[in-house]
Scaffold this active site. Structure first.
Site, PDB file in Angstrom:
ATOM      1  N   LYS A  56      34.220  30.352  46.997  1.00  0.00           N
ATOM      2  CA  LYS A  56      34.940  29.082  46.921  1.00  0.00           C
ATOM      3  C   LYS A  56      35.213  28.555  48.327  1.00  0.00           C
ATOM      4  O   LYS A  56      35.271  29.331  49.284  1.00  0.00           O
ATOM      5  CB  LYS A  56      36.302  29.305  46.240  1.00  0.00           C
ATOM      6  CG  LYS A  56      36.241  29.493  44.738  1.00  0.00           C
ATOM      7  CD  LYS A  56      37.651  29.662  44.170  1.00  0.00           C
ATOM      8  CE  LYS A  56      37.620  29.938  42.676  1.00  0.00           C
ATOM      9  NZ  LYS A  56      37.070  28.843  41.876  1.00  0.00           N
ATOM     10  N   ASP A  98      45.031  33.250  39.134  1.00  0.00           N
ATOM     11  CA  ASP A  98      43.950  33.367  38.153  1.00  0.00           C
ATOM     12  C   ASP A  98      44.188  34.491  37.133  1.00  0.00           C
ATOM     13  O   ASP A  98      43.352  34.748  36.277  1.00  0.00           O
ATOM     14  CB  ASP A  98      42.609  33.571  38.881  1.00  0.00           C
ATOM     15  CG  ASP A  98      41.455  32.880  38.171  1.00  0.00           C
ATOM     16  OD1 ASP A  98      41.711  32.006  37.327  1.00  0.00           O
ATOM     17  OD2 ASP A  98      40.295  33.223  38.472  1.00  0.00           O
ATOM     18  N   ASP A 119      31.187  32.604  40.429  1.00  0.00           N
ATOM     19  CA  ASP A 119      32.521  32.012  40.320  1.00  0.00           C
ATOM     20  C   ASP A 119      32.884  31.677  38.865  1.00  0.00           C
ATOM     21  O   ASP A 119      34.021  31.323  38.569  1.00  0.00           O
ATOM     22  CB  ASP A 119      32.600  30.754  41.198  1.00  0.00           C
ATOM     23  CG  ASP A 119      34.024  30.331  41.480  1.00  0.00           C
ATOM     24  OD1 ASP A 119      34.949  31.121  41.178  1.00  0.00           O
ATOM     25  OD2 ASP A 119      34.224  29.207  41.999  1.00  0.00           O
ATOM     26  N   ARG A 179      34.974  34.028  32.164  1.00  0.00           N
ATOM     27  CA  ARG A 179      34.312  34.103  30.857  1.00  0.00           C
ATOM     28  C   ARG A 179      33.574  35.425  30.680  1.00  0.00           C
ATOM     29  O   ARG A 179      33.418  35.909  29.569  1.00  0.00           O
ATOM     30  CB  ARG A 179      33.356  32.905  30.691  1.00  0.00           C
ATOM     31  CG  ARG A 179      32.269  32.848  31.729  1.00  0.00           C
ATOM     32  CD  ARG A 179      31.639  31.461  31.821  1.00  0.00           C
ATOM     33  NE  ARG A 179      32.539  30.479  32.449  1.00  0.00           N
ATOM     34  CZ  ARG A 179      32.250  29.201  32.598  1.00  0.00           C
ATOM     35  NH1 ARG A 179      31.103  28.720  32.163  1.00  0.00           N
ATOM     36  NH2 ARG A 179      33.117  28.384  33.179  1.00  0.00           N
TER      37      ARG A 179
END
Ligand code: BES
Ligand code: MN
Ligand code: ZN
Length: 491
Positions: free
Chosen positions: A271, A282, A341, A345
């Site tokens: 990032k 997060d 990134d 998921r």
């Protein structure tokens, strides 16, 4: 510090107070306070008439009294009576307490008479003063673990003047404590909130009703959870696959999965530096799941819950997953990791697979700071909801109206399946920028099959960049009150 909260069915002229908070509506000479007005020789109405206090939502005016058991009165605005909502009452409670906190009061008495004059239909599950109290209490939170100053005066005691039986005190207190518990975990920086630390916190919740199990890397390997493990490869912190089960009844459980990336640098798909420090949040989904289990257990909710936190850092490193790598999830599905990134998921896909393999879930709800696109779409105002079961989603919507943790349903069009097609694996983990919020949800859908499931993307709401009326800057604990309300209505 824990605040002592009391509900007392007393009149304003029967009490002693350093400060008495009086919430008022705009443009009204509040009838319920006629007696107090005459006791103060007309001071109350005079200050309203003068316009110095206009009762706009969140406005505050402090008056000093003499010859009175009440030293000061804080008039606090609820806005227009015709526009009142439970959320505005919460906000008013928050604003009043912010003001009093700054003045160094330790004991605050709250009067509720005007709130009791509302006769119009207003959508709510509890009595109106309950919301004022909730806003006030949520507001008292501060994160000072790393910046303790001595001799700060704090509010230690709140007295609400109302009928005891009309305030669900335990419910409000448990909710607020659970939210603040989550906020503490989320606000803690990643050097102190590692997967190991999250596992310790989970273990500290273990009780007669809560069972905790932690899978180490090797055990996760044996389960074939290589999607989850691929995220951990660049980090020296050992990943922890955390499973909590709360048993409050018989029957199949509801599974709650919380994204628990304790720091998301993006991995090799690094990032940008700007704002990266915020990626300590997060793991907000995981913290929220811990708080829900804690709260549900304290409230003795008659249902079974499983909480799963696939916890790891996402860092670049010599051993890190590289864009283009292919891994297989616990279900056997292979995933081409085109962007390291899009890691949340991957971790959640294995948690879903694990839940289905071992728990026969009645339903699965995942709570995740999954996409930046969610924040771009909603700003700070709502979480995105996706799922395969409209009955369940309606219940979440209903709960969200009550707690004002708004959710907005987004589509999972079949066509998104194509977006996630890979040339060499069953699917890829990112479809790039187009519909990023929705393809994130769709990716997860590919692992749930027919199990009733809801995905809540909380990337938009898990963190406040600035102070809100009752939720200060930083972690919000979004989802804790929402889910406790949902579970309460379910049980
Ligand atoms: N944790 C981020 C999402 C995020 C961004 C949360 C900003 C809170 C604030 C997530 O892991 C991520 O990086 N998602 C990518 C997905 C993309 C590569 C498909 C994103 O949103 O850019
Ligand atoms: Mn990421
Ligand atoms: Zn992430």
């Amino acid at each position: 510090m824990k605040v002592k909260i009391e509900v007392q069915n007393k009149k304003e002229d029967e009490i002693k107070a350093d400060v008495l908070v009086i919430p008022l509506f705009e443009n009204s000479f509040p009838k319920p306070y006629e007696k107090l007005n005459s006791q103060t020789e007309g001071l109350l109405y005079r200050i309203i008439k003068s316009g110095e206090f206009n009762a706009k939502l969140g406005s505050n005016t402090l008056i000093h009294l003499h010859n009175s058991e009440i030293d000061r009165i804080l008039l606090t605005g609820l806005g227009k009576k015709s526009e009142i909502t439970t959320e505005k009452i919460r906000q008013s409670g928050g604003k009043a307490l912010t003001y009093l906190k700054s003045l160094g009061f330790e004991r605050v008495v709250i009067s509720t008479k005007e709130l009791d004059t509302i006769t119009s239909e207003i959508n709510c599950k509890e009595s109106l003063p309950t919301y004022f109290l909730e806003g006030a209490l949520l507001n008292l939170y501060s994160f000072d673990k790393y910046k303790k100053s001595e001799e700060v005066r704090e509010i230690k005691n709140i007295v609400l003047l109302y009928e005891e039986k009309k305030i669900p005190l335990k419910w409000v207190q448990t909710n607020v404590e659970a939210v603040n518990f989550a906020r503490d975990i989320i606000n803690t920086p990643a050097n102190d909130m590692t997967p190991t630390k999250l596992a310790e916190i989970a273990n500290s919740l273990a009780s007669k009703k809560i069972n905790v199990k932690i899978l180490e890397r090797q055990e996760a390997q044996r389960e074939g959870m290589n999607a989850f493990l691929s995220v951990a490869k660049g980090s020296n912190e050992p990943p922890k696959f955390i499973i909590l089960s709360y048993s409050g009844s018989k029957g199949s459980p509801l599974v709650l999965i919380g994204k628990s990336i304790t720091f998301d640098s993006g991995g090799i798909s690094l990032k940008p530096a700007e704002g990266m420090e915020k990626m300590k949040y997060d793991m907000a989904g995981g913290a929220v799941v811990l708080a829900i289990i804690k709260g549900a257990s304290q409230l003795d909710l008659p249902l079974n819950l499983i909480g799963i936190l696939p916890a790891t850092e996402n860092l670049p490193g010599g051993n890190a997953t590289k864009p283009g790598d292919v891994v297989s999830a616990i279900t056997g599905k292979t995933i081409e990791i085109v962007n390291t990134d899009a890691e949340g998921r991957l971790a959640i896909a294995d948690a879903i697979g694990y839940a289905i393999k071992y728990f026969k879930p009645k339903a699965i709800i995942d709570i995740a700071t999954l996409t930046g696109a969610c924040k771009i779409t909603f700003g700070n105002e709502a979480a995105a909801m996706m799922g395969n079961n409209s009955e369940l989603m309606d219940k979440i919507k209903e709960a969200s109206l009550e707690t004002y943790e708004r959710v907005w349903e987004m589509p999972l069009y079949e066509e998104y399946k194509d977006y996630l097609k890979s040339d060499i694996a069953h699917l890829k983990n990112s479809a790039g920028k187009d519909a990023a919020l929705l393809t994130g949800g769709y990716f997860l859908k590919e692992f749930v099959n027919d199990v009733p499931w809801i995905h809540l993307d909380i990337a938009s709401v898990a963190w406040n960049d600035k102070d809100k009326p009752y939720l200060s800057k930083g972690a919000t604990g979004f989802g804790v009150r929402l889910m406790l309300r949902f579970l309460k209505e379910l049980s």
